[in-house]
Write an enzyme that holds these catalytic residues in place. Structure first.
Site, PDB file in Angstrom:
ATOM      1  CG  ASN A 109     -38.238  92.722 -18.073  1.00 47.41           C
ATOM      2  OD1 ASN A 109     -37.297  92.347 -17.379  1.00 47.41           O
ATOM      3  ND2 ASN A 109     -39.399  93.092 -17.553  1.00 47.41           N
ATOM      4  CG  HIS A 155     -43.226  43.707 -35.303  1.00 50.59           C
ATOM      5  ND1 HIS A 155     -44.080  44.381 -34.472  1.00 50.59           N
ATOM      6  CD2 HIS A 155     -43.879  43.581 -36.487  1.00 50.59           C
ATOM      7  CE1 HIS A 155     -45.219  44.637 -35.110  1.00 50.59           C
ATOM      8  NE2 HIS A 155     -45.118  44.170 -36.334  1.00 50.59           N
ATOM      9  CB  SER A 276     -13.272  46.642 -22.048  1.00 49.45           C
ATOM     10  OG  SER A 276     -13.327  46.099 -20.743  1.00 49.45           O
ATOM     11  CE  LYS A 282     -17.259  44.553 -25.144  1.00 47.65           C
ATOM     12  NZ  LYS A 282     -17.726  45.059 -23.838  1.00 47.65           N
ATOM     13  CD  GLU A 289     -22.776  51.630 -26.068  1.00 49.11           C
ATOM     14  OE1 GLU A 289     -22.844  50.412 -26.278  1.00 49.11           O
ATOM     15  OE2 GLU A 289     -21.984  52.137 -25.240  1.00 49.11           O
ATOM     16  CE1 TYR A 316     -37.660  88.028 -17.930  1.00 53.47           C
ATOM     17  CE2 TYR A 316     -37.751  88.834 -15.668  1.00 53.47           C
ATOM     18  CZ  TYR A 316     -37.114  88.102 -16.657  1.00 53.47           C
ATOM     19  OH  TYR A 316     -35.944  87.451 -16.380  1.00 53.47           O
ATOM     20  CD  GLN A 321     -31.795  84.210 -13.347  1.00 52.04           C
ATOM     21  OE1 GLN A 321     -31.943  85.423 -13.184  1.00 52.04           O
ATOM     22  NE2 GLN A 321     -31.261  83.431 -12.417  1.00 52.04           N
TER      23      GLN A 321
END
Length: 462
Positions: A109, A155, A276, A282, A289, A316, A321
């Site tokens: 522990n 905004h 792509s 692309k 991302e 404990y 765990q």
């Protein structure tokens, strides 16, 4: 037979064995476990709790395990449950029954709590260093682009023109606070639990201060029950890590937008993008991302551990765990994200031709036009209304504010004079804002200087 098997009359159910074992993930703590054991056995010998000759034999065996671990020669078994039992079994195989004396005066522990404190001490320091390196990249990028003006947004609508350098430095402020949070969390991480035993301490005359000094801890848990049940230090780390990921995610969102055709403010390096499978043209900002996406998993680890802890009685419980896999994954995710993000920013190209075009094709200087009328004596609220009508007129005519004739301005207010065009020149608009923290060049140069000074102190500390 299990090392704890004396009490039991039948073997553990195989499914239970698999369900309760943690060796598949806590073996990552092997180096810390051996380090803690080396300090513990040194103390056991020095305090006369075990013969010094036995302590020396155990130390030699631990050093041998340390070598094997370093070169990948230690095999772990699910039957031995966790990293502690696996290492103890290896030690006994290495040096014989005397290896069983190592566990005198401690429990798994307090042992596992020690391992995690040691692990996070190392990793939180590394992550603070990676954040500092990212800050250095951003400061340099800000200095390189001190003359670039971009639209500032509120905004997600064009608001007022700002220096790109100030935008970068806004994130520097966030990441600096992240460094400070990790450094502050280290104060709690830097607390040693070993010596607490299972929960009540030990009858052996151990020297916890000696072990703490050996392991480089600044302080010791004052309460043995707290020592084995506390996971606040992990929660605090996960919270700080979640905030770092949130900051990275916000920046990544902007990079995804800025690198699009619609914005075109930046070009991300090919090394940090992918293509792509069907569309040859692309260039996808996948790194940005994915960092944005991985933020959710780090949040999840924080909430998962909060949920594990919320109903636990002292001291404990096996539930604890569940504290490790999320911690490990957070460290790995954050470390990789910081390294990749810094490289992505460092290699990113600012497309000045597009930023220059952008700040001339909006109405973000409208506030300065209102301020112009205020300086001519018109109350701000009336000035606000006048400029609002001018903007509406521009939209109807398909024009921007600098394109209106002086006569058109005069039709809205006779307070306008020929100097109005200087007031709405985008460079002048930016340079007029040199209040402390503002976007004017002098103000941003001051901000840069402050960050460079801070970086110098971090370098000296390292």
């Amino acid at each position: 037979m299990k090392l704890w098997g004396g009490r039991f009359t039948k073997p553990t159910n195989e499914l239970v064995e698999e369900f309760t074992a943690s060796i598949s993930f806590d073996q990552r703590l092997a180096a810390q476990d051996i380090k803690g054991s080396l300090a513990h056995v040194k103390m056991l010998g020095a305090c006369g709790i075990i013969p010094q000759a036995d302590a020396d034999t155990i130390r030699a065996g631990l050093l041998k395990l340390q070598e094997k671990w370093a070169i990948g020669e230690l095999a772990f078994s699910i039957k031995d449950e966790d990293v502690h039992m696996n290492l103890e079994k290896h030690l006994i195989e290495e040096i014989g029954p005397v290896g069983g004396k190592l566990h005198t005066g401690r429990s798994r522990n307090d042992q596992v709590a020690l391992d995690m404190h040691l692990y996070l001490k190392e990793e939180a320091g590394v992550l603070a260093g990676l954040l500092t390196e990212l800050i250095a990249v951003l400061v340099e990028k800000a200095e390189q682009n001190l003359d670039v003006i971009i639209p500032g947004y509120t905004h997600l609508q064009r608001a007022q023109p700002v220096l790109l350098a100030q935008h970068f430095l806004a994130y520097v402020g966030m990441f600096r606070r992240d460094v400070e949070r990790l450094q502050d969390a280290l104060k709690r991480i830097d607390t040693m639990p070993l010596g607490a035993g299972a929960l009540a301490g030990t009858t052996f005359p151990i020297d916890r201060e000696m072990v703490a000094a050996e392991l480089g801890f600044g302080r010791i848990y004052e309460n043995s029950m707290d020592a084995v049940s506390d996971r606040d230090f992990i929660l605090e780390f996960l919270s700080a890590a979640s905030i770092v990921m949130m900051h990275l995610s916000r920046f990544c969102e902007e990079l995804v937008l800025w690198s699009s055709t619609e914005f075109g403010f930046v070009e991300l390096d090919d090394a940090y993008c992918t293509g792509s499978s069907i569309m040859p043209q692309k260039k996808n900002p996948d790194v940005a991302e994915l960092i944005r996406g991985k933020t959710g998993r780090v949040y999840g680890h924080l909430f998962s551990l909060l949920t594990v802890l919320k109903g636990l009685p002292l001291a404990y419980n096996k539930d604890l765990q569940e504290d490790k896999e999320g911690m490990f994954d957070t460290v790995d995710t954050l470390k990789t994200s910081l390294i990749l993000f810094a490289g992505m920013i460092e290699t990113m190209e600012v497309r000045r031709e597009n930023t220059e075009k952008a700040v001339k094709q909006d109405f973000s200087v409208a506030t300065d036009l209102a301020d112009y009328l205020v300086r001519k004596g018109l109350p701000f609220r009336q000035a606000h209304e006048v400029i609002g009508k001018i903007v509406l007129f521009c939209i109807a005519e398909g024009k921007y504010l600098p394109e209106l004739t002086f006569a058109e301005y005069q039709s809205f207010s006779t307070l306008f004079a020929e100097d109005l065009y200087q007031a709405i020149d985008v460079v002048n608009v930016v340079e007029a804002r040199n209040s402390l923290g503002g976007t004017g060049t002098k103000s941003v140069e001051h901000q840069l200087h402050l960050q460079q000074e801070w970086l110098a102190t971090q370098t000296r500390e390292v």
